[in-house]
Structure formats: C-alpha cells, structure tokens
Design a protein around this motif. Structure first.
Motif, PDB file in Angstrom:
ATOM      1  N   ASP A  52      -1.285  27.268  40.470  1.00  0.00           N
ATOM      2  CA  ASP A  52      -0.331  28.327  40.117  1.00  0.00           C
ATOM      3  C   ASP A  52      -0.954  29.277  39.094  1.00  0.00           C
ATOM      4  O   ASP A  52      -1.443  28.852  38.038  1.00  0.00           O
ATOM      5  CB  ASP A  52       0.961  27.735  39.557  1.00  0.00           C
ATOM      6  CG  ASP A  52       1.741  26.964  40.604  1.00  0.00           C
ATOM      7  OD1 ASP A  52       1.559  27.244  41.799  1.00  0.00           O
ATOM      8  OD2 ASP A  52       2.541  26.084  40.217  1.00  0.00           O
ATOM      9  N   GLY A  53      -0.931  30.578  39.400  1.00  0.00           N
ATOM     10  CA  GLY A  53      -1.486  31.570  38.503  1.00  0.00           C
ATOM     11  C   GLY A  53      -0.744  31.614  37.179  1.00  0.00           C
ATOM     12  O   GLY A  53       0.485  31.447  37.134  1.00  0.00           O
ATOM     13  N   ASN A  54      -1.494  31.836  36.105  1.00  0.00           N
ATOM     14  CA  ASN A  54      -0.856  31.895  34.778  1.00  0.00           C
ATOM     15  C   ASN A  54      -1.474  32.956  33.873  1.00  0.00           C
ATOM     16  O   ASN A  54      -0.991  33.177  32.772  1.00  0.00           O
ATOM     17  CB  ASN A  54      -0.934  30.515  34.095  1.00  0.00           C
ATOM     18  CG  ASN A  54      -2.358  30.038  33.928  1.00  0.00           C
ATOM     19  OD1 ASN A  54      -3.082  30.467  33.034  1.00  0.00           O
ATOM     20  ND2 ASN A  54      -2.791  29.123  34.805  1.00  0.00           N
ATOM     21  N   TYR A  55      -2.558  33.619  34.338  1.00  0.00           N
ATOM     22  CA  TYR A  55      -3.246  34.582  33.489  1.00  0.00           C
ATOM     23  C   TYR A  55      -3.442  35.880  34.266  1.00  0.00           C
ATOM     24  O   TYR A  55      -4.023  35.876  35.352  1.00  0.00           O
ATOM     25  CB  TYR A  55      -4.606  34.017  33.071  1.00  0.00           C
ATOM     26  CG  TYR A  55      -5.260  34.758  31.921  1.00  0.00           C
ATOM     27  CD1 TYR A  55      -4.979  34.424  30.593  1.00  0.00           C
ATOM     28  CD2 TYR A  55      -6.172  35.787  32.156  1.00  0.00           C
ATOM     29  CE1 TYR A  55      -5.577  35.097  29.540  1.00  0.00           C
ATOM     30  CE2 TYR A  55      -6.773  36.461  31.107  1.00  0.00           C
ATOM     31  CZ  TYR A  55      -6.470  36.111  29.803  1.00  0.00           C
ATOM     32  OH  TYR A  55      -7.063  36.781  28.760  1.00  0.00           O
ATOM     33  N   PRO A  56      -2.979  37.014  33.731  1.00  0.00           N
ATOM     34  CA  PRO A  56      -3.041  38.276  34.485  1.00  0.00           C
ATOM     35  C   PRO A  56      -4.448  38.863  34.577  1.00  0.00           C
ATOM     36  O   PRO A  56      -5.230  38.787  33.635  1.00  0.00           O
ATOM     37  CB  PRO A  56      -2.114  39.207  33.698  1.00  0.00           C
ATOM     38  CG  PRO A  56      -2.050  38.636  32.326  1.00  0.00           C
ATOM     39  CD  PRO A  56      -2.232  37.151  32.458  1.00  0.00           C
ATOM     40  N   ASP A  98      -4.197  43.871  42.860  1.00  0.00           N
ATOM     41  CA  ASP A  98      -3.346  44.434  41.826  1.00  0.00           C
ATOM     42  C   ASP A  98      -3.579  43.729  40.494  1.00  0.00           C
ATOM     43  O   ASP A  98      -3.557  42.499  40.425  1.00  0.00           O
ATOM     44  CB  ASP A  98      -1.886  44.258  42.272  1.00  0.00           C
ATOM     45  CG  ASP A  98      -0.914  45.049  41.421  1.00  0.00           C
ATOM     46  OD1 ASP A  98      -1.117  45.112  40.190  1.00  0.00           O
ATOM     47  OD2 ASP A  98       0.050  45.572  41.976  1.00  0.00           O
ATOM     48  N   ASP A  99      -3.780  44.509  39.441  1.00  0.00           N
ATOM     49  CA  ASP A  99      -4.023  43.949  38.112  1.00  0.00           C
ATOM     50  C   ASP A  99      -2.869  43.108  37.591  1.00  0.00           C
ATOM     51  O   ASP A  99      -3.036  42.307  36.671  1.00  0.00           O
ATOM     52  CB  ASP A  99      -4.284  45.069  37.100  1.00  0.00           C
ATOM     53  CG  ASP A  99      -5.689  45.612  37.204  1.00  0.00           C
ATOM     54  OD1 ASP A  99      -6.432  45.169  38.097  1.00  0.00           O
ATOM     55  OD2 ASP A  99      -6.048  46.483  36.387  1.00  0.00           O
ATOM     56  N   ARG A 100      -1.681  43.285  38.163  1.00  0.00           N
ATOM     57  CA  ARG A 100      -0.506  42.561  37.660  1.00  0.00           C
ATOM     58  C   ARG A 100      -0.423  41.132  38.190  1.00  0.00           C
ATOM     59  O   ARG A 100       0.396  40.346  37.716  1.00  0.00           O
ATOM     60  CB  ARG A 100       0.766  43.327  38.032  1.00  0.00           C
ATOM     61  CG  ARG A 100       0.895  44.668  37.324  1.00  0.00           C
ATOM     62  CD  ARG A 100       2.032  45.488  37.888  1.00  0.00           C
ATOM     63  NE  ARG A 100       1.781  45.872  39.289  1.00  0.00           N
ATOM     64  CZ  ARG A 100       2.628  46.589  40.011  1.00  0.00           C
ATOM     65  NH1 ARG A 100       3.774  46.997  39.495  1.00  0.00           N
ATOM     66  NH2 ARG A 100       2.331  46.912  41.268  1.00  0.00           N
ATOM     67  N   GLN A 101      -1.256  40.790  39.169  1.00  0.00           N
ATOM     68  CA  GLN A 101      -1.236  39.434  39.705  1.00  0.00           C
ATOM     69  C   GLN A 101      -1.881  38.455  38.716  1.00  0.00           C
ATOM     70  O   GLN A 101      -2.470  38.859  37.712  1.00  0.00           O
ATOM     71  CB  GLN A 101      -1.950  39.399  41.051  1.00  0.00           C
ATOM     72  CG  GLN A 101      -1.248  40.214  42.130  1.00  0.00           C
ATOM     73  CD  GLN A 101      -1.908  40.080  43.481  1.00  0.00           C
ATOM     74  OE1 GLN A 101      -2.277  38.990  43.904  1.00  0.00           O
ATOM     75  NE2 GLN A 101      -2.057  41.196  44.189  1.00  0.00           N
ATOM     76  N   LEU A 102      -1.766  37.154  39.030  1.00  0.00           N
ATOM     77  CA  LEU A 102      -2.201  36.102  38.110  1.00  0.00           C
ATOM     78  C   LEU A 102      -3.255  35.204  38.740  1.00  0.00           C
ATOM     79  O   LEU A 102      -3.265  35.006  39.961  1.00  0.00           O
ATOM     80  CB  LEU A 102      -1.001  35.239  37.697  1.00  0.00           C
ATOM     81  CG  LEU A 102       0.209  35.957  37.097  1.00  0.00           C
ATOM     82  CD1 LEU A 102       1.355  34.966  36.904  1.00  0.00           C
ATOM     83  CD2 LEU A 102      -0.145  36.610  35.772  1.00  0.00           C
ATOM     84  N   THR A 103      -4.109  34.627  37.910  1.00  0.00           N
ATOM     85  CA  THR A 103      -5.107  33.670  38.391  1.00  0.00           C
ATOM     86  C   THR A 103      -4.938  32.331  37.680  1.00  0.00           C
ATOM     87  O   THR A 103      -4.598  32.302  36.493  1.00  0.00           O
ATOM     88  CB  THR A 103      -6.539  34.195  38.147  1.00  0.00           C
ATOM     89  OG1 THR A 103      -7.479  33.206  38.600  1.00  0.00           O
ATOM     90  CG2 THR A 103      -6.801  34.476  36.683  1.00  0.00           C
ATOM     91  N   PRO A 104      -5.182  31.207  38.389  1.00  0.00           N
ATOM     92  CA  PRO A 104      -5.166  29.893  37.732  1.00  0.00           C
ATOM     93  C   PRO A 104      -6.512  29.533  37.118  1.00  0.00           C
ATOM     94  O   PRO A 104      -6.588  28.697  36.214  1.00  0.00           O
ATOM     95  CB  PRO A 104      -4.826  28.936  38.863  1.00  0.00           C
ATOM     96  CG  PRO A 104      -5.422  29.592  40.075  1.00  0.00           C
ATOM     97  CD  PRO A 104      -5.290  31.073  39.860  1.00  0.00           C
ATOM     98  N   PHE A 105      -7.608  30.161  37.630  1.00  0.00           N
ATOM     99  CA  PHE A 105      -8.945  29.835  37.145  1.00  0.00           C
ATOM    100  C   PHE A 105      -9.900  30.976  37.470  1.00  0.00           C
ATOM    101  O   PHE A 105      -9.954  31.450  38.605  1.00  0.00           O
ATOM    102  CB  PHE A 105      -9.471  28.554  37.804  1.00  0.00           C
ATOM    103  CG  PHE A 105     -10.876  28.195  37.383  1.00  0.00           C
ATOM    104  CD1 PHE A 105     -11.105  27.586  36.163  1.00  0.00           C
ATOM    105  CD2 PHE A 105     -11.952  28.496  38.200  1.00  0.00           C
ATOM    106  CE1 PHE A 105     -12.408  27.276  35.757  1.00  0.00           C
ATOM    107  CE2 PHE A 105     -13.250  28.181  37.815  1.00  0.00           C
ATOM    108  CZ  PHE A 105     -13.475  27.576  36.583  1.00  0.00           C
ATOM    109  N   ALA A 106     -10.648  31.411  36.473  1.00  0.00           N
ATOM    110  CA  ALA A 106     -11.652  32.448  36.682  1.00  0.00           C
ATOM    111  C   ALA A 106     -12.636  32.408  35.526  1.00  0.00           C
ATOM    112  O   ALA A 106     -12.318  31.939  34.431  1.00  0.00           O
ATOM    113  CB  ALA A 106     -11.010  33.831  36.778  1.00  0.00           C
ATOM    114  N   MET A 107     -13.863  32.887  35.785  1.00  0.00           N
ATOM    115  CA  MET A 107     -14.866  33.010  34.729  1.00  0.00           C
ATOM    116  C   MET A 107     -15.510  34.380  34.842  1.00  0.00           C
ATOM    117  O   MET A 107     -15.837  34.836  35.944  1.00  0.00           O
ATOM    118  CB  MET A 107     -15.905  31.895  34.817  1.00  0.00           C
ATOM    119  CG  MET A 107     -16.693  31.829  36.092  1.00  0.00           C
ATOM    120  SD  MET A 107     -17.890  30.451  36.126  1.00  0.00           S
ATOM    121  CE  MET A 107     -16.831  29.125  36.715  1.00  0.00           C
TER     122      MET A 107
END
Length: 273
Positions: A52-56, A98-107
């Motif tokens: 589940d995404g949590n970070y925009p 879209d920048d408003r979406q969320l990611t659960p994991f990224a580097m």
C-alpha cells in the motif's frame, strides 16, 4: 510523524563529544546532496507484502531525479529518470505518472556521474555484471548506475496489482508475473549496486529497471544482451530511510529471513528453477 534514519558511510572517523554518531569528513551541502541515497520504505517489507502506497511522488522528487521503486498496490514497476517518474504496468503500458500518487517503496538520488565508459562489445547480463564489478572497486560501496544505448535483447517483468491491504509475499506471486521481450531496442537502465550490509532495508547487489527511449516500455530487468552502451557511475556516500508510519508497517515481522525470497524476486523465478 515520520521517523527518518540516516547513516553516513565513513572513510575517516572523528571523535565527537555530543551525541555519538557515525560521521565523516564534512562535505559542502551540494556534494552531500549529490552523493546521497534516499529510500522510502524498507525492502524486506515490500518483499513481505507491504504494497500500500504511503509516500507521495511529489515529495520523492525532492530527494532525487534518478531511481526505481514500486507503485501503489504493486501494479508494475517504477523508474525515476531525469526528474520524471514512469510506471510500467502489468499490461506493459508505460506512462509518466501523477505526482499525487503514492509509493510503498522507492530509492532515489540526484544523479551526478563520477565515471563514464563506452562499451561496444556484446555482453549478456552475467558478463555485464562481471564487467561492472571490475569498475566498482569498493565491495561495500553504494553505486548508482545509468546504462544507456542499444540492446540487441531485453527481457523485463511486471507484477499485477493487488487489492488494498492484501499482503501476499512477493515470492508467492512469481507465477503471476508478466514478461516482456524486446529485440534491437534503445533505452536506459536505471539501477544500483548496493552492499550486503544494506540487505533487508534495501536490496543488495544489482537491481535495474528499464525504460525505452520512447518512454513507452519498461519493467524490472530479467535478462539482456548489450550492443553498444554507455555506462555512467555515481558513487554515493550516505543514505536515508524514511520509515512508514502505518499500522501494517508497525505490525510487520522483520525477524523472518527473506534472503531467498529477495533472490527469487530479483531473478524472476523461484529457487532451484
């Protein structure tokens, strides 16, 4: 409130008479920014089912213009390239998101290469990684790697989406992968080689995602054969982990050893296959 953990990789240690910490010879602010890896989420959490995404994305862009990750609900793969974020969905469709979406994991990091090499000989994935090993001389170094050019063959994959709060471990979803194959294609590999001490928080070893020159195809690299390529290497010296503040993360079991799951997911097939 989010908890942020920062580790500075030190080549020289100094004694400090305040709060104990690892530190290194001071850089100016710009140098630190351009040699810093910023990670949202924890790698073992994603492997274990925290989708589940949590970070925009709009905030992610403030920490880097180059990188990779996973979309909300795991619909495919992410690439951050030249300040834009692209998603390759499980259908193969690749779009800027879209920048408003969320990611659960990224580097991500602000990519500023220290070394650039052109290679015109053909290499498969194994020989490419072996060649990269000869360039990346620090076993415990953090490296961001950009490979651009022509490829005679590339095979990628993307996972289908899951439902909200569905936490099937990623290794158990391997039979659901969608694979994509490309012949005589131009594009970019965006990736990292991270050291073993970062396993579980990130994903150690090589990790690359592909983005075609037309920005209409991509995915996690499974196999490849180069034609003529340019390799750019950016050695990093620090990293930050932004720890999610969600109930699922708070209850997740990080004691479980997920080494084999991580390896299986990276190569796109279960152990022994």
């Amino acid at each position: 409130m989010r908890l942020t953990i920062t580790l500075l990789i030190a080549t020289l240690f100094t004694t400090v008479f305040s709060i104990p910490s690892f530190t290194q010879t001071p850089h100016n602010r710009t140098d630190t920014l351009h040699n810093h890896l910023y990670t949202v989420g924890v790698g073992a959490g994603l492997i274990g089912g925290l989708y589940d995404g949590n970070y925009p994305y709009r905030l992610l862009k403030q920490h880097g213009n180059f990188g990779l990750g996973a979309p909300d609900k795991l619909d495919g793969e992410l690439v951050v390239f030249q300040g834009k974020i692209y998603q390759t969905q499980h259908t193969g469709k690749t779009v800027e998101i879209d920048d408003r979406q969320l990611t659960p994991f990224a580097m991500v990091n602000f990519f500023q290469p220290d070394k650039k090499i052109t290679v015109n000989s053909a290499m498969n994935k194994e020989s490419l990684f072996h060649y990269l090993d000869s360039l990346l001389t620090s076993m415990n170094g953090l490296y961001a790697i950009h490979i651009s050019g022509k490829f005679s063959y590339i095979k990628t994959r993307a996972f289908p989406p899951v439902k909200e709060h569905e936490h099937t471990p990623l290794a158990a979803m391997l039979p659901l992968q969608h694979f994509f194959e490309f012949s005589t294609v131009q594009g970019d590999l965006i990736g990292y080689r991270l050291p073993a001490f970062m396993d579980n928080t990130n994903i150690s070893g090589y990790h690359f995602h592909f983005l075609s020159a037309q920005k209409d195809a991509g995915g996690h690299i499974i196999d490849l054969k180069t034609d003529s390529i340019t390799i750019e290497i950016d050695k990093l010296d620090s990293y930050t982990i932004n720890v999610p503040s969600t109930s699922e993360f708070d209850q997740f079991d990080f004691k479980k050893n997920r080494d084999e799951d991580i390896k299986s997911v990276e190569r796109g097939k279960a152990a022994g296959k």
